[in-house]
Design a protein around this motif. Structure first.
Motif, PDB file in Angstrom:
ATOM      1  N   LYS A 185      42.750  48.865  42.677  1.00 32.79           N
ATOM      2  CA  LYS A 185      42.958  48.294  44.011  1.00 32.79           C
ATOM      3  C   LYS A 185      41.696  48.422  44.860  1.00 32.79           C
ATOM      4  CE  LYS A 185      47.960  48.541  44.695  1.00 32.79           C
ATOM      5  NZ  LYS A 185      48.045  47.105  45.043  1.00 32.79           N
ATOM      6  N   GLU A 186      41.072  49.595  44.837  1.00 34.14           N
ATOM      7  CA  GLU A 186      39.859  49.830  45.617  1.00 34.14           C
ATOM      8  C   GLU A 186      38.740  48.879  45.199  1.00 34.14           C
ATOM      9  OE1 GLU A 186      40.320  54.661  46.447  1.00 34.14           O
ATOM     10  OE2 GLU A 186      39.027  53.909  44.840  1.00 34.14           O
ATOM     11  N   SER A 187      38.568  48.709  43.900  1.00 36.47           N
ATOM     12  CA  SER A 187      37.481  47.878  43.395  1.00 36.47           C
ATOM     13  C   SER A 187      37.688  46.413  43.733  1.00 36.47           C
ATOM     14  CB  SER A 187      37.340  48.075  41.879  1.00 36.47           C
ATOM     15  OG  SER A 187      37.063  49.425  41.573  1.00 36.47           O
ATOM     16  N   LEU A 188      38.920  45.933  43.620  1.00 36.28           N
ATOM     17  CA  LEU A 188      39.209  44.540  43.987  1.00 36.28           C
ATOM     18  C   LEU A 188      39.044  44.330  45.481  1.00 36.28           C
ATOM     19  CD1 LEU A 188      42.278  43.804  41.684  1.00 36.28           C
ATOM     20  CD2 LEU A 188      40.028  42.713  41.568  1.00 36.28           C
ATOM     21  N   HIS A 189      39.431  45.318  46.259  1.00 37.66           N
ATOM     22  CA  HIS A 189      39.239  45.222  47.714  1.00 37.66           C
ATOM     23  C   HIS A 189      37.753  45.130  48.059  1.00 37.66           C
ATOM     24  CE1 HIS A 189      40.055  45.773  51.973  1.00 37.66           C
ATOM     25  NE2 HIS A 189      39.125  46.712  51.995  1.00 37.66           N
ATOM     26  N   MET A 190      36.922  45.861  47.326  1.00 39.24           N
ATOM     27  CA  MET A 190      35.491  45.860  47.609  1.00 39.24           C
ATOM     28  C   MET A 190      34.840  44.517  47.318  1.00 39.24           C
ATOM     29  SD  MET A 190      34.293  49.663  46.388  1.00 39.24           S
ATOM     30  CE  MET A 190      32.733  49.623  47.274  1.00 39.24           C
ATOM     31  N   VAL A 191      35.434  43.730  46.406  1.00 41.91           N
ATOM     32  CA  VAL A 191      34.885  42.396  46.125  1.00 41.91           C
ATOM     33  C   VAL A 191      35.712  41.311  46.819  1.00 41.91           C
ATOM     34  CG1 VAL A 191      33.893  43.144  43.938  1.00 41.91           C
ATOM     35  CG2 VAL A 191      36.175  42.099  43.958  1.00 41.91           C
ATOM     36  N   GLU A 192      36.545  41.724  47.774  1.00 40.42           N
ATOM     37  CA  GLU A 192      37.329  40.826  48.618  1.00 40.42           C
ATOM     38  C   GLU A 192      38.322  39.993  47.822  1.00 40.42           C
ATOM     39  OE1 GLU A 192      34.475  38.683  50.920  1.00 40.42           O
ATOM     40  OE2 GLU A 192      33.606  40.490  51.796  1.00 40.42           O
ATOM     41  N   LEU A 193      38.992  40.675  46.863  1.00 44.36           N
ATOM     42  CA  LEU A 193      40.023  40.021  46.063  1.00 44.36           C
ATOM     43  C   LEU A 193      41.248  40.936  45.983  1.00 44.36           C
ATOM     44  CD1 LEU A 193      38.042  38.507  43.033  1.00 44.36           C
ATOM     45  CD2 LEU A 193      39.108  37.250  44.911  1.00 44.36           C
ATOM     46  N   PRO A 222      43.012  35.663  34.188  1.00 43.56           N
ATOM     47  CA  PRO A 222      41.692  35.054  34.426  1.00 43.56           C
ATOM     48  C   PRO A 222      41.690  33.531  34.463  1.00 43.56           C
ATOM     49  CG  PRO A 222      41.446  36.907  32.942  1.00 43.56           C
ATOM     50  CD  PRO A 222      42.936  36.719  33.148  1.00 43.56           C
ATOM     51  N   ASP A 223      42.529  32.877  33.633  1.00 44.70           N
ATOM     52  CA  ASP A 223      42.501  31.413  33.605  1.00 44.70           C
ATOM     53  C   ASP A 223      43.123  30.787  34.851  1.00 44.70           C
ATOM     54  OD1 ASP A 223      45.182  31.855  33.169  1.00 44.70           O
ATOM     55  OD2 ASP A 223      45.249  30.915  31.187  1.00 44.70           O
ATOM     56  N   GLU A 224      43.649  31.609  35.738  1.00 43.80           N
ATOM     57  CA  GLU A 224      44.190  31.115  37.007  1.00 43.80           C
ATOM     58  C   GLU A 224      43.175  31.207  38.141  1.00 43.80           C
ATOM     59  OE1 GLU A 224      48.415  32.438  37.758  1.00 43.80           O
ATOM     60  OE2 GLU A 224      47.954  33.781  36.075  1.00 43.80           O
ATOM     61  N   LEU A 225      41.984  31.695  37.842  1.00 46.79           N
ATOM     62  CA  LEU A 225      40.985  31.951  38.875  1.00 46.79           C
ATOM     63  C   LEU A 225      39.853  30.933  38.837  1.00 46.79           C
ATOM     64  CD1 LEU A 225      40.659  35.829  38.446  1.00 46.79           C
ATOM     65  CD2 LEU A 225      42.116  34.581  40.060  1.00 46.79           C
ATOM     66  N   SER A 226      39.225  30.736  39.977  1.00 46.51           N
ATOM     67  CA  SER A 226      38.048  29.872  40.059  1.00 46.51           C
ATOM     68  C   SER A 226      36.837  30.596  39.490  1.00 46.51           C
ATOM     69  CB  SER A 226      37.783  29.496  41.519  1.00 46.51           C
ATOM     70  OG  SER A 226      37.404  30.656  42.261  1.00 46.51           O
ATOM     71  N   GLY A 227      35.742  29.857  39.312  1.00 49.73           N
ATOM     72  CA  GLY A 227      34.526  30.457  38.769  1.00 49.73           C
ATOM     73  C   GLY A 227      33.990  31.588  39.627  1.00 49.73           C
ATOM     74  N   GLY A 228      33.999  31.384  40.944  1.00 47.63           N
ATOM     75  CA  GLY A 228      33.509  32.419  41.846  1.00 47.63           C
ATOM     76  C   GLY A 228      34.381  33.660  41.823  1.00 47.63           C
ATOM     77  N   MET A 229      35.692  33.460  41.708  1.00 54.68           N
ATOM     78  CA  MET A 229      36.610  34.603  41.645  1.00 54.68           C
ATOM     79  C   MET A 229      36.431  35.367  40.335  1.00 54.68           C
ATOM     80  SD  MET A 229      40.024  32.833  43.285  1.00 54.68           S
ATOM     81  CE  MET A 229      41.027  34.327  43.360  1.00 54.68           C
ATOM     82  N   LEU A 230      36.197  34.650  39.247  1.00 50.78           N
ATOM     83  CA  LEU A 230      35.962  35.304  37.955  1.00 50.78           C
ATOM     84  C   LEU A 230      34.723  36.192  38.016  1.00 50.78           C
ATOM     85  CD1 LEU A 230      36.735  32.383  35.484  1.00 50.78           C
ATOM     86  CD2 LEU A 230      38.025  34.504  35.711  1.00 50.78           C
ATOM     87  N   LYS A 231      33.689  35.702  38.684  1.00 50.82           N
ATOM     88  CA  LYS A 231      32.472  36.504  38.834  1.00 50.82           C
ATOM     89  C   LYS A 231      32.784  37.789  39.591  1.00 50.82           C
ATOM     90  CE  LYS A 231      29.154  33.581  37.306  1.00 50.82           C
ATOM     91  NZ  LYS A 231      28.110  33.873  36.317  1.00 50.82           N
ATOM     92  N   ARG A 232      33.581  37.658  40.652  1.00 52.36           N
ATOM     93  CA  ARG A 232      33.897  38.839  41.463  1.00 52.36           C
ATOM     94  C   ARG A 232      34.784  39.826  40.708  1.00 52.36           C
ATOM     95  NH1 ARG A 232      36.020  36.928  47.068  1.00 52.36           N
ATOM     96  NH2 ARG A 232      36.366  34.904  46.085  1.00 52.36           N
ATOM     97  N   VAL A 233      35.682  39.314  39.884  1.00 48.59           N
ATOM     98  CA  VAL A 233      36.505  40.212  39.073  1.00 48.59           C
ATOM     99  C   VAL A 233      35.634  40.972  38.079  1.00 48.59           C
ATOM    100  CG1 VAL A 233      38.300  40.327  37.292  1.00 48.59           C
ATOM    101  CG2 VAL A 233      38.642  38.900  39.323  1.00 48.59           C
ATOM    102  N   SER A 234      34.683  40.292  37.469  1.00 48.75           N
ATOM    103  CA  SER A 234      33.810  40.971  36.507  1.00 48.75           C
ATOM    104  C   SER A 234      32.972  42.038  37.202  1.00 48.75           C
ATOM    105  CB  SER A 234      32.912  39.962  35.783  1.00 48.75           C
ATOM    106  OG  SER A 234      32.020  39.321  36.667  1.00 48.75           O
ATOM    107  N   ILE A 235      32.603  41.792  38.452  1.00 44.98           N
ATOM    108  CA  ILE A 235      31.875  42.807  39.219  1.00 44.98           C
ATOM    109  C   ILE A 235      32.805  43.959  39.578  1.00 44.98           C
ATOM    110  CG2 ILE A 235      30.660  43.265  41.389  1.00 44.98           C
ATOM    111  CD1 ILE A 235      29.589  40.368  41.241  1.00 44.98           C
ATOM    112  N   ALA A 236      34.051  43.631  39.948  1.00 46.20           N
ATOM    113  CA  ALA A 236      35.029  44.684  40.258  1.00 46.20           C
ATOM    114  C   ALA A 236      35.240  45.592  39.057  1.00 46.20           C
ATOM    115  CB  ALA A 236      36.349  44.053  40.696  1.00 46.20           C
ATOM    116  N   ARG A 237      35.332  45.008  37.882  1.00 43.90           N
ATOM    117  CA  ARG A 237      35.486  45.823  36.671  1.00 43.90           C
ATOM    118  C   ARG A 237      34.279  46.729  36.465  1.00 43.90           C
ATOM    119  NH1 ARG A 237      35.836  42.668  31.097  1.00 43.90           N
ATOM    120  NH2 ARG A 237      33.716  42.169  31.783  1.00 43.90           N
ATOM    121  N   ALA A 238      33.097  46.195  36.746  1.00 40.78           N
ATOM    122  CA  ALA A 238      31.875  46.969  36.545  1.00 40.78           C
ATOM    123  C   ALA A 238      31.769  48.144  37.519  1.00 40.78           C
ATOM    124  CB  ALA A 238      30.658  46.059  36.680  1.00 40.78           C
TER     125      ALA A 238
END
Length: 247
Positions: free
Chosen positions: A120-128, A136-152
């Protein structure tokens, strides 16, 4: 701090890295620029031990990791790093939360409650916020990038390596990602290394710029001093001019 000395790497008869020397300082954002295929990804994958260099030395936080076995590297060094792949590298069969949770289970000893909070904290930090159950297939390209950053960032690394984080995004979304990288670097106190062709973005968010050309780092400079460098190859590249190899 990461110190790289005379790093060489060839694939069959193709020499890619030909004696790279580079120092990456704690807390900075360093962008590595250069033509496609010049070896930028090979360089950062060598740092994180995804590719084994032929020769040279890599020192991470005063530890010489040259010749480390995979087991040694995984135990001592890998927890310091996270990597944002160019294509995101998310598992389509897992939800957003599941993708981040997988990284946490591998990299950190947290119980389920702590992992859910970290997600939750990590997704909040990337504004998601509140998309843990989305696939993942429900997300836009920009959102996918932010999720990959949240995971990192979920593993709270000291070093975060980005491989072309703005590739495939329009200028507005690229700016969003660049600003996010800068914000996270400041908020988390991490060190970020970015491979990018986004010259304007690199200039706006980086502390320093390094250019890889013909297998070597030919120039490093402060980002705010990019336009005052006495290097024709570097100047042509940042202006978008065609660069012809000498060999």
């Amino acid at each position: 701090m990461i110190e790289i000395y005379q790093l060489y790497k060839s694939f069959d008869k193709l020499a890619v890295l030909k004696g790279v020397d580079l120092t990456i300082y704690d807390g900075e954002i360093l962008s590595i620029i250069g033509k496609s295929g010049v070896g930028k990804s090979v360089l950062i994958k060598s740092i994180i031990n995804l590719i084994e260099p032929d020769s040279g030395k890599i020192i991470i936080d005063n530890i010489d990791v040259t010749g480390f076995s995979e087991k040694q590297f995984n135990k001592i060094i890998r927890p310091k790093f996270s990597y944002v792949f160019q294509n995101g590298a998310l598992w389509d069969s897992l939800t957003v939360g599941g993708n981040i949770d997988l990284a946490l289970q591998i990299e950190r000893c947290l119980d389920e409650k702590e992992r859910k909070l970290r997600i939750k904290e990590s997704l909040h930090m990337v504004e998601l916020a509140d998309i843990e159950n989305v696939y993942p297939d429900e997300l836009s390209g920009g959102m996918l990038k932010r999720v990959s950053i949240a995971r990192a960032i979920a593993t709270r690394p000291k070093y975060l390596l980005y491989d072309e984080p703005t590739t495939g995004l329009d200028p507005v979304l690229a700016n969003v990602i660049n600003n996010l990288i800068k914000k996270l670097n400041d908020e988390l106190g991490i060190t970020s290394v970015i491979i990018t062709h986004d010259i304007l973005g690199a200039k706006n968010i980086s502390d320093r710029i390094a250019m890889l050309y013909d297998g070597r780092i030919i120039l490093t400079c402060r980002a705010d001093e990019m336009k005052s460098q006495d290097n024709e190859i570097f100047n042509d590249f940042i202006k978008g001019k065609v660069i012809f190899d000498d060999n």
